[in-house]
Each structure stands twice: as C-alpha cells, then as structure tokens.
Design a protein around this motif. Structure first.
Motif, short mmCIF file in Angstrom:
data_model
loop_
_atom_site.label_atom_id
_atom_site.label_comp_id
_atom_site.label_asym_id
_atom_site.label_seq_id
_atom_site.Cartn_x
_atom_site.Cartn_y
_atom_site.Cartn_z
N ILE A 288 2.02 4.58 0.92
CA ILE A 288 0.74 3.87 1.14
C ILE A 288 0.48 2.89 0.02
CG2 ILE A 288 -1.75 4.15 1.39
CD1 ILE A 288 -1.19 6.93 2.56
N LEU A 318 -4.07 10.03 2.28
CA LEU A 318 -4.92 8.98 2.82
C LEU A 318 -6.30 9.00 2.18
CD1 LEU A 318 -3.97 9.28 6.61
CD2 LEU A 318 -3.55 7.29 5.15
N LEU A 379 -3.32 0.38 9.12
CA LEU A 379 -2.28 1.15 8.43
C LEU A 379 -1.77 2.20 9.40
CD1 LEU A 379 -0.90 1.68 5.60
CD2 LEU A 379 -2.64 3.47 5.30
N THR A 381 0.87 5.25 10.23
CA THR A 381 1.74 6.23 9.60
C THR A 381 2.56 6.96 10.64
OG1 THR A 381 0.25 8.14 9.68
CG2 THR A 381 -0.04 6.60 7.85
N VAL A 391 5.38 4.28 6.82
CA VAL A 391 4.08 3.60 6.74
C VAL A 391 4.30 2.13 7.06
CG1 VAL A 391 2.35 2.76 5.12
CG2 VAL A 391 2.94 5.18 5.15
#
Length: 406
Positions: A288, A318, A379, A381, A391
């Motif tokens: 991330i 996260l 974003l 995942t 990611v």
C-alpha cells in the motif's frame, strides 16, 4: 513498478452472477442502491456459490464447434475477452488484432470425476497399484486435463475466436496468476514494450472437482451465506463464477484512436511471502505504501476472501495506511474468483471511477456507510486464500471518462 508511460484501462469485459458487462454491474450500484448477491444454495449443498448468469455464448463465440471443445471456464474467459475487446472499440479485423498482446491467468489441472471413480473402483483390493494406475490414467484422461496447459488453452482459444495474435503470455495458479498478469501487462506498456494488451482470467465456481479440492482444504464456507467481513475461520470462502478481462493501453495509443478510458492504472504490484499475522500485515502495508495511495476521495476495494486471519491482517494494514477511506469487499457481491478475482476488482474500480459512483456498503461489519463524495481514486487489493497479495491504484482520468456508455 516505475511507470514511464501512462497506462489506461480502455476496455472491460466482466461477467459475474450479477450479469454481463461492466454496464450491468454499474447500473446496480448507481444511486447508492444496496445490492443483493445472486446465490446458488441448493445444487452444491452445504456449500454456496455465486453462479453464472444466463449467457448466449454465441454472442462472443459464434461457432458451435468452438463452444463444444471448451469447458465452461474456458468459454467464460473467451466470452469476457470478447466483451473487453468490443468495449475498447478495437476493430475485429485481423490486422488490428495482430497488434494486441495478451496475458491470461488460469488455473492448473482439471479433474474428471468419472475417471476418479474408475480409478478407485479398479484399485480396490489391488496390492500393486502403480501399474494399474498408470494404465488407467494413460488411457482414460483427455489431453485437455494435462496440468500445465490450461492457461495456454484459454489463450489459444481467444486467439482463434477473437483473432488476437500479438505476443502471448500465460500465468497459471490461483490468485497470484491474476496479480502477475496485470503487473506484467502494465509494466510492459509503461516501459514501451507494448501499446495495447488484453489481460484477464476466468473461474467457474460450478466445477465440482475444484469445489471438492477447496472443501478438502477447509476453505469453503459451510451453510448460510454471509458477507465477507462477517465470516471467520475455519471455512469462509464462497466461490464465484467470474470472467474478467481488461484492455490496458498506453495513453498515446488510446489517444491516437480516440478511445476513451475508464481510469488510469497508476500502480500495481504483487508479493508473496510468510503468512504469519505480523509478516502478512507488514507486507500488505508495504504494498500500500508503495502505491502512494492518497487519502482524499479514495475508495478501497478489498479482495479479501473472508478467511479471518487474512482479513484481520489486511484490515489492520489498511486502517494504518488509509484510515477512514470507505472500504468495500467486492467478494461479497461476486464471490471469490481466484485467478480472476483481482482483475474483477480492477474492473469494478475502473468502472466506478469512470462514473463517479460511490457504491453502498456490500454488507458485513466494517464497511463504512456511503461517503458523500464521488471517488477519484480506487485502491484495489487482492489477498490470496493460500498465498499471493497484490495492490493496484487506479485514478479517474477526467470528465471525458464520464461520457462512456458503460
């Protein structure tokens, strides 16, 4: 992965239990409507799957002979690939399609339950089983069951049906294959090694051999369906039939043919490594951080399986990196699609950005209420059920993207 050229998502081919095409999926999410998943609760009891919708295979695979020689998962992939190419507006003439590269992710190995039963029947009571086992397997298995050829089979069928004859690469094996496929396609375009690439995969949740495999591994969710974030150990995975293909294209190439894009793919990366809770959280956090996802107007689409320890590690990463960003687990709607799962998340993310749609919570604890902004970045995942994490960061590309007819 350093990007030296902008990479756009210019075509989406998505088939799931919710319907056919990215437009069908987005129309369900517009206006903040809550969506009820489509489930098959009877045929595979005690397990539940998200089944295929009714499809007219001839719409993308015109020849009956081509259809007959493919298993359902292959037809699904070829079908979704055709949708993506058409959606991108790539002319079907062979000269144009010869300039399209292709990367396919597919599973490894089919089982034939009839052959399995035959093997068990003939070996019963036999002391020296080796020679008899070899004899049965060599005479009864179809060539298409050869373990290493399935991704190549799908790529070959896409080439035959859709005339995509640029370079071809294939990846085999569960979630990591889909992550690697996207990562490779984006890297090649960004580096100037490819201008336009069809990338995707497919998974049929109604394959009995795979359901048996995952059940024996303790992965499948027993009994009633629950949203991804409301599940836990031991079994928490609900398979979904999904075909997901994207057309990735350099911004220059798309501009030259006046093709609008859904979103820009700013970053994609995958990883695999230790899966103890601390190591997994650190590795996801690292992915991330490398994406440089900003907090403002960010939607997070989680590819969580529902397996408790994996969900906890991802959510901790996260929460630390992008606290407060609206979170949606797309597996609650589509089911878990293994090779196609990460690609499905990217398809949804790009589609949502193109329309500025903030979807309502998909259900389950921990999904924040709908935010009062149109997302400008997503974003996405992917956390494999056994290995592989990925990611990707997508960003909106401006008012032009709002005009797509998806």
């Amino acid at each position: 992965m350093p990007m030296t050229r902008d990479v756009l998502v210019s075509g989406i081919g998505l088939v799931s239990s919710l319907g056919e095409g990215i437009g069908a999926h987005l129309s369900l999410m517009e206006g903040g409507r809550a969506i009820q998943p489509v489930l098959e609760t009877e045929r595979f009891t005690p397990n539940v799957v998200h089944p295929l919708p009714a499809l007219d295979w001839s719409a993308q695979i015109p020849k009956k002979g081509d259809q007959r020689q493919m298993e359902t998962w292959q037809r699904l992939g070829v079908y979704a690939a055709g949708l993506a190419l058409a959606d991108a507006g790539i002319s079907p003439d062979e000269q144009t399609r010869s300039g399209v590269d292709m990367i396919v992710a597919a599973g490894g190995g089919e089982r034939d339950p009839a052959v399995d039963a035959l093997v068990m029947q003939r070996l019963r009571g036999v002391d020296d089983r080796g020679p008899l086992l070899n004899e049965v397997l060599s005479s009864e298995l179809r060539p298409t069951l050869f373990l290493a050829q399935l991704s190549n089979l799908m790529a070959g069928n896409i080439s035959i049906v859709h005339k995509v004859t640029g370079s071809s690469r294939t990846f085999m094996g569960e979630e990591g294959a889909g992550i690697s496929a996207v990562e490779t396609a984006a890297a090649r375009i960004a580096a100037g090694q490819s201008d336009v690439c069809l990338v995707g995969g497919a998974f049929s949740a109604e394959r009995l051999d795979l359901l048996v495999n995952y059940e024996l591994g303790g992965f499948l969710s027993p009994g009633d369906w629950r949203p991804v974030f409301s599940r836990g150990e031991p079994g928490a995975l609900v398979p979904g039939s999904v075909g997901a293909f994207l057309v990735l294209e350099s911004a220059e190439h798309a501009a030259a043919r006046s093709a609008p894009g859904y979103a820009r793919l700013d970053h994609v990366a995958g990883d695999r490594g230790p899966r103890d809770a601390d190591a997994l959280e650190k590795r996801i956090a690292g992915l991330i951080e490398a994406s440089e996802a900003a907090q403002a107007d960010l939607l997070v689409l989680s590819g969580a399986t529902g397996l408790g320890a994996l969900v906890a590690a991802e959510r901790a990463a996260l929460a630390s990196a992008v606290p407060g960003a609206p979170l949606r687990a797309y597996g609650s709607l589509l089911g878990h699609a293994f090779e196609a799962h990460f690609l499905a998340g990217l398809a949804l993310g790009a589609g949502l950005l193109s329309k500025g749609i903030m979807p309502a919570p998909f259900g389950g604890g921990g999904e924040e209420a709908a935010a009062d902004f149109a997302p400008r970045a997503a974003l996405v995942t992917g956390v494999g059920h056994a290995r592989s994490e990925g990611v990707a960061l997508l960003s909106a590309i401006g008012p032009g993207a709002q005009e797509r007819s998806a």
